[in-house]
Every structure is written in structure tokens, then in C-alpha cells.
Write a protein that holds these residues in place. Structure first.
Motif, mmCIF file in Angstrom:
data_model
loop_
_atom_site.group_PDB
_atom_site.id
_atom_site.type_symbol
_atom_site.label_atom_id
_atom_site.label_comp_id
_atom_site.label_asym_id
_atom_site.label_seq_id
_atom_site.Cartn_x
_atom_site.Cartn_y
_atom_site.Cartn_z
ATOM 1 N N ALA A 125 85.799 53.786 57.266
ATOM 2 C CA ALA A 125 84.824 53.559 58.254
ATOM 3 C C ALA A 125 84.716 52.377 59.203
ATOM 4 O O ALA A 125 84.365 52.149 60.219
ATOM 5 C CB ALA A 125 83.392 53.945 57.472
ATOM 6 N N MET A 126 85.191 51.395 58.486
ATOM 7 C CA MET A 126 85.091 49.901 58.958
ATOM 8 C C MET A 126 86.406 50.017 60.108
ATOM 9 O O MET A 126 86.298 49.488 61.178
ATOM 10 C CB MET A 126 85.708 49.031 57.800
ATOM 11 N N LEU A 127 87.698 50.516 59.805
ATOM 12 C CA LEU A 127 88.609 50.659 60.793
ATOM 13 C C LEU A 127 88.155 51.492 61.992
ATOM 14 O O LEU A 127 88.280 51.146 63.127
ATOM 15 C CB LEU A 127 89.730 51.276 60.198
ATOM 16 N N ARG A 128 87.388 52.514 61.713
ATOM 17 C CA ARG A 128 86.923 53.436 62.804
ATOM 18 C C ARG A 128 85.921 52.782 63.676
ATOM 19 O O ARG A 128 86.095 52.572 64.757
ATOM 20 C CB ARG A 128 86.326 54.828 62.351
ATOM 21 N N PRO A 132 86.635 50.492 69.030
ATOM 22 C CA PRO A 132 86.008 50.198 70.202
ATOM 23 C C PRO A 132 85.901 48.660 70.318
ATOM 24 O O PRO A 132 86.224 48.224 71.619
ATOM 25 C CB PRO A 132 84.537 50.860 70.103
ATOM 26 N N HIS A 133 85.864 47.826 69.537
ATOM 27 C CA HIS A 133 86.030 46.254 69.582
ATOM 28 C C HIS A 133 87.397 46.263 70.300
ATOM 29 O O HIS A 133 87.647 45.492 70.992
ATOM 30 C CB HIS A 133 85.902 45.639 68.385
ATOM 31 N N ALA A 134 88.238 46.774 69.430
ATOM 32 C CA ALA A 134 90.007 46.659 69.955
ATOM 33 C C ALA A 134 89.876 47.031 71.495
ATOM 34 O O ALA A 134 90.679 46.291 72.157
ATOM 35 C CB ALA A 134 90.782 47.251 68.936
ATOM 36 N N TRP A 135 89.238 48.156 71.999
ATOM 37 C CA TRP A 135 89.528 48.623 73.393
ATOM 38 C C TRP A 135 88.811 47.711 74.157
ATOM 39 O O TRP A 135 89.472 47.617 75.218
ATOM 40 C CB TRP A 135 88.833 50.076 73.171
ATOM 41 N N PRO A 141 97.214 51.682 72.480
ATOM 42 C CA PRO A 141 96.867 51.495 71.143
ATOM 43 C C PRO A 141 96.838 50.253 70.334
ATOM 44 O O PRO A 141 97.262 49.132 71.023
ATOM 45 C CB PRO A 141 97.717 52.455 70.493
ATOM 46 N N VAL A 142 96.607 50.217 69.108
ATOM 47 C CA VAL A 142 96.790 49.253 68.490
ATOM 48 C C VAL A 142 97.670 49.367 67.182
ATOM 49 O O VAL A 142 97.787 50.539 66.769
ATOM 50 C CB VAL A 142 95.374 48.726 67.528
ATOM 51 N N LEU A 143 98.259 48.486 66.702
ATOM 52 C CA LEU A 143 99.318 48.616 65.716
ATOM 53 C C LEU A 143 98.711 48.035 64.475
ATOM 54 O O LEU A 143 97.980 46.996 64.414
ATOM 55 C CB LEU A 143 100.558 47.642 65.969
ATOM 56 N N SER A 179 91.201 54.625 72.848
ATOM 57 C CA SER A 179 90.391 54.889 73.796
ATOM 58 C C SER A 179 89.291 55.858 73.591
ATOM 59 O O SER A 179 89.692 56.910 72.760
ATOM 60 C CB SER A 179 91.337 55.448 75.137
ATOM 61 N N PRO A 180 88.147 55.575 74.200
ATOM 62 C CA PRO A 180 86.908 56.537 74.083
ATOM 63 C C PRO A 180 87.511 58.038 74.198
ATOM 64 O O PRO A 180 88.183 58.415 75.250
ATOM 65 C CB PRO A 180 85.821 56.168 74.733
#
Length: 181
Positions: A125-128, A132-135, A141-143, A179-180
Motif C-alpha cells: 500500500a505504501m509503495l502504491r 503518484p508522488h514519483a510521477w 517509470p521508477v526503478l 503514470s495515471p
């Protein structure tokens, strides 16, 4: 329901409880070169003092600003805390750019869940919630990396759509879209 927040001094007591849990499993020792281990070594003796903890929270906020001075090789980093009510459950960092070392070892996002809060879905849940913050920081994407023998972390990454790229040394490397949909 747990949520990601910016660090707050009001959570000092439950944060310190979590640090004791991490230390009981060996975190923060001389050989712990993780971000959490480094912070325990650097700040741990000051956290018991409310003013020292306030300084730590302020330093975390400053670390997200580009103009903040930092040691060579360190990049701006946004730190978010995973909390439920007034209980500190974990931390997550989003690095604002990747150095060659971070491309190999650390990735864009790193996270820790306190030992007594594990195996309850908090990591997933935390990573999910962080994607949006990373976006918003321009990552897509993020690594995300994890130790090859860290099955729970691998499952967190894969549950969030992590696409395995390769193994480098003892690290598994995954890419996750931000990305959303």
C-alpha cells in the motif's frame, strides 16, 4: 486507514519505538549502509531530545530542496512517513535523480516497514501510494531494487506492477510505471 505524510515531530514517540524494533533486528550498526541505517547512526543519539528530533524532521524537509548542501554522491530526496493515526509504521524515500550507483544499487524509491507492522500489506500500500508522488517529480517509470534474498520486498514490488529487468550483484532491479491509468 494508513496514509503517507510529510514527517512530523509529533510522531517522535512512535518513531522511536519503531527505531528500537529496527535496532533489535540489527539495523543501524556499523555495517548497515542503508538509508535508515545511516540515519540511525547519524541522528539516533539526538532523537531522544525533542529539539534534536525537530532538527531531524527539518533536515528531512530540507533534503528535498535542490539548493540544500549535501555530501558528494547524495541527491535530493523526498521522505514520506507511512502512518495510521498517530502511529509511525514506516518510511519511504523518493530520490529526485539517479546517480550511476543508484542505478545499480538503490533505485528511485526505497522503503522500510517497522518490524511489528510487517506482513499486513503496508509495504504494498505504501509503495502504491508513493507512485503518484514519483510521477509528480517527473519519474515514469521508477526503478525499485531489493536484495535478491528479500522475498517480502520482491513481492511488494511485483504487486505494484514491477517489471523485472535484471540482477546486478545481490540486487534485483524492477521498473514500475507511475503514470495515471
Amino acid at each position: 486507514m494508513p496514509t503517507l505524510i510529510t514527517p512530523r515531530s509529533a510522531l517522535r514517540n512512535t518513531f522511536l519505538e519503531a527505531v528500537r524494533e529496527f535496532q533489535a533486528e540489527g539495523r543501524g550498526g556499523a555495517s548497515d549502509d542503508t538509508m535508515l541505517g545511516t540515519q540511525i547512526a547519524q541522528w539516533g543519539s539526538r532523537w531522544r531530545d525533542p529539539a534534536g528530533f525537530d532538527a531531524y524532521v527539518q533536515a528531512l524537509a530540507a533534503d528535498a530542496r535542490m539548493e540544500t548542501q549535501r555530501p558528494a554522491g547524495m541527491v535530493p530526496t523526498t521522505t514520506l512517513w507511512w502512518v495510521e493515526g498517530e502511529t509511525w509504521l514506516g518510511r519511504l524515500t523518493i530520490r529526485h535523480r539517479l546517480t550511476p550507483r543508484l542505478m545499480e544499487w538503490g533505485g528511485t524509491i526505497g522503503y522500510d516497514i517497522r518490524p511489528t507492522a510487517r506482513d499486513r500489506g503496508h509495504g504494498r500500500a505504501m509503495l502504491r501510494a508513493a507512485l503518484p508522488h514519483a510521477w509528480g517529480l517527473g519519474f515514469d517509470p521508477v526503478l525499485v531494487t531489493c536484495d535478491a534474498d528479500n522475498v517480502p520486498s520482491r513481492k511488494v514490488i511485483e504487486a505494484n506492477g514491477g517489471v523485472f529487468e535484471d540482477k546486478r550483484g545481490d540486487k534485483l532491479r524492477y521498473w514500475i510505471a507511475t503514470s495515471p491509468a
